[in-house]
Design a protein around this motif. Structure first.
Motif: not given
Length: 537
Positions: A105-117, A272-279, A303-308
Motif C-alpha cells: 500500500v502507498n501512504y494514502l492508498g494510491e494504487k501504484y508502485r512506480l518502477r523505472p521505465v 509492516f513499515a508504515g506511517g507518513i513521510t517528509p513528502r 490518524s494513520l492514513p486509512a489505507a494503511q
C-alpha cells in the motif's frame, strides 16, 4: 556565534576538520547507535518481540519498508549509504533466512508502485533509445552543451554535474522520443525529480512541477495500448544541491495489495513499515500537497492514513507474528492498531542507519530504551482547535484526557521496579535544594537501560498551572537483577511558576513529586512550602 559563522575561517576549529573525516567509520557507528537509542517500543503484547533470528521466512511490507527519503526527514544532508528497513533486516539475519518484500500500500492508498521505465520501452527515429539534450542553464535555452542518444531516464546525479564540463547546479535536460508499452490497460506514469520537471505526452502537458523544491513525485493516470508508440517529451532542470530525474510507471495487471498478502501468507513473521513521510509533512510545502489529512506540509488529521489500516487489518487476519513500525516526524494516532497489532514501534525518521537500527531492535541485537518526547493522542478531537493558541488541553503538561501513549512512554525487553522514593528535606526553602532518592531494580533476566523521570505537580496553585511538569531525568544501565539508587537534586525554582506580575514564585502548599518510567506511571512523595518564595533571577 558558537559555530564561528562570524569569524574568519582560520579562527574556527570546525573549518579545520579534514575532508577525510567525512563519512568516517566512527560517524557511521554513531549514526547507528543514535538511531537505536531514539527508537521507541510502544507495545509488545505477550513479548512477541524480539523475533527469533531462526525464523526461516520474513515478509517486509509497507510504504516505508524500502524508502530512502523517509530515513532523513527535513533539513538533512545526503548520506553515502542508506540503510532502509528492508536492507537492515537482510543484514541482521543469517543468509539462510528468506526476506521477501512488497509495497502492499502507498501512504494514502494510491494504487501504484512506480518502477523505472525499462530501456526497451523507449525509441527515437525508429531505433532503441531516446534523444537527450543537455543545457548549461535552467531554461533549456541556446545551443545544447551536448546532444546524445541514451537508453533510459533513471539518473541520480547527487551533487555532481551530469556531464564533465557542465555545472553541478543550474543546468537543464530535455528527453525526447517514443514510449511503447507492451500491455494494454491503465498505466500510472510517474516522474521523480529534484528539482523541477514537466512531462508532455502526445504534445499534451500531463505533469507540470516546474519548481525549485527538492525531491518530489508526480503521477499521471492514463490508458495506453500495447504495441502503440506515444510521443513524449520530459523536461528537467536542476537548481541547486542534489539532482535526480527518473521516468517511471506502474503497468496494468499488477495489484499491490494482493502481492503483499501473498508473501505475508507464506512468511513466518510479518513486518509492516508504515506511517507518513517528509513528502507529506514539512515546512511551507506547496499547494500540490493537498490530501485528506495533509495540507501544504501541515497535518489536518493525526490518524494513520486509512489505507494503511486496511492493509494491517488484512495482515492481522493471517494470524502470524506481526510488527508495525511507524515512521513519522510527529505524533500519529493508530487506535485500531494499538488494540489489534501485537507489537508496535515508533521509529521516527531515523537517519542513514535507521533500517539496521530498527532491525536490531526487532531481532534483539539491541534492547529498546527510547522514550516519547511528545504525547500521542487518540484523535484530533481530543485537542483544542488549531487556531486556539491557549495551552489548555495541549501537551502532557495541560492535557487531562486519556492519551494513546503518554509523554515519556517507552517499553524495554527488560522489566524495572521502582521503590523507596524519598526526599530530604521535605520542606521547600529559599536557596535550599531537595535531594530526591529512588531505587530502581531490573527484575528481568536481560540487561537494559531505564530512563528515570521526575515530574512535579503544584496541588495548590492560585493561577493556571500545568497538570505536571518534567523536571529531571536520567538514563541508567542495569544488569539483570541489579538494583541502583538514583539521586536527583531539585532546586526551589523546579517548584516555581510565573504569576501575572512576571514573578517566578513558589506558592505555599504541597507538591506531588513522581518518579517513574513515564508521565503516566510512577511512585509519589509530597513536598511542602510553608510560605511564598520569590526566585531571584
Amino acid at each position: 556565534f558558537k559555530l564561528g559563522m562570524f569569524d574568519p575561517p582560520e579562527m574556527v576549529s570546525f573549518a579545520q576538520i579534514p575532508y577525510e573525516k567525512n563519512n568516517a567509520p566512527e560517524h557511521g557507528r554513531l549514526a547507528l547507535e543514535t538511531a537505536r537509542q531514539s527508537i521507541v517500543l510502544l507495545k509488545n503484547q505477550d513479548s512477541v518481540l524480539p523475533l527469533s533470528k531462526e525464523l526461516k521466512r520474513i515478509a517486509v511490507i509497507g510504504p516505508n519498508a524500502d524508502d530512502h527519503e523517509v530515513l532523513l526527514g527535513n533539513y538533512n544532508g545526503t548520506p553515502v549509504e542508506y540503510s532502509t528497513l528492508l536492507t537492515g533486516v537482510k543484514k541482521v539475519l543469517p543468509e539462510t533466512a528468506v526476506v521477501t518484500h512488497a509495497l502492499g500500500v502507498n501512504y494514502l492508498g494510491e494504487k501504484y508502485r512506480l518502477r523505472p521505465v525499462p530501456p526497451e520501452a523507449f525509441s527515437v527515429d525508429g531505433k532503441k533509445g531516446l534523444k537527450v539534450s543537455y543545457y548549461s542553464n535552467i531554461e533549456l535555452k541556446g545551443e545544447p552543451f551536448r546532444v546524445a542518444t541514451e537508453q533510459d531516464i533513471n539518473r541520480e546525479y547527487g551533487y555532481g554535474a551530469p556531464l564533465e564540463g557542465m555545472p553541478a547546479d543550474n543546468f537543464s535536460i530535455r528527453f525526447e522520443g517514443e514510449l511503447r508499452p507492451v500491455k494494454t490497460g491503465k498505466y500510472y506514469l510517474g516522474i521523480i525529480g529534484d528539482d523541477g520537471f514537466r512531462l508532455y505526452l502526445e504534445d499534451k502537458l500531463v505533469i507540470d512541477s516546474w519548481l525549485n523544491r527538492g525531491e518530489q513525485t508526480r503521477v499521471y493516470e492514463t490508458e495506453l495500448k500495447g504495441g502503440h508508440s506515444y510521443l513524449f517529451r520530459l523536461e528537467y532542470f536542476e537548481g541547486s544541491n542534489n539532482a535526480q530525474i527518473v521516468f517511471s510507471w506502474h503497468e496494468p495487471d499488477y495489484d499491490l495489495f494482493d502481492e503483499a498478502l501473498k508473501i505475508a501468507s507464506e512468511a513466518d513473521a510479518i513486518i509492516f513499515a508504515g506511517g507518513i513521510t517528509p513528502r507529506l509533512e514539512g515546512e511551507e510545502m506547496g499547494e500540490n500537497i493537498s490530501f485528506e489529512g495533509f495540507y501544504r506540509g501541515d497535518r489536518t488529521k493525526i490518524s494513520l492514513p486509512a489505507a494503511q489500516t486496511e492493509m494491517l487489518r488484512a495482515l492481522v487476519k493471517l494470524g502470524k507474528p506481526l510488527v508495525f513500525v511507524n515512521m513519522s516526524g510527529s505524533a500519529v494516532s493508530f487506535v485500531w492498531e494499538n488494540e489489534n497489532v501485537p507489537a508496535i514501534i515508533q521509529a521516527w525518521y531515523p537517519g542513514e542507519a535507521g533500517g539496521e537500527a530498527i532491525a536490531d531492535i526487532i531481532f534483539g541485537n539491541a534492547n529498546p530504551s527510547g522514550r516519547l518526547p511528545v504525547t500521542f493522542y487518540k484523535s484530533e478531537e481530543q485537542l483544542p482547535p488549531y487556531e486556539d493558541y491557549a495551552m489548555a488541553g495541549r501537551t502532557y503538561r495541560y492535557f487531562e484526557g486519556e492519551a494513546l501513549y503518554p509523554f515519556g512512554h517507552g517499553l524495554s525487553y527488560s522489566t524495572f521496579e521502582y521503590s523507596n522514593l524519598s526526599i530530604k528535606p521535605g520542606k521547600i526553602k529559599k536557596g535550599k535544594g531537595i535531594r530526591l532518592s529512588v531505587e530502581v531494580k531490573n527484575i528481568s533476566d536481560r540487561d537494559g537501560n531505564e530512563v528515570v523521570q521526575v515530574y512535579i505537580t503544584d496541588n495548590n496553585a492560585s493561577f493556571p498551572a500545568p497538570v505536571k511538569s518534567l523536571k529531571a531525568f536520567k538514563k541508567i544501565h542495569l544488569k539483570a537483577g541489579e538494583k541502583k539508587k538514583v539521586l536527583f537534586d531539585l532546586k526551589p525554582d523546579d517548584f516555581a511558576l510565573y504569576n501575572d506580575n512576571a514573578e517566578q514564585v513558589v506558592e505555599p502548599g504541597d507538591f506531588t513529586i513522581m518518579a517513574g518510567s513515564s508521565s503516566a506511571s510512577g511512585i509519589e512523595v509530597t513536598a511542602f512550602a510553608k510560605k511564598k518564595i520569590v526566585i531571584d533571577n
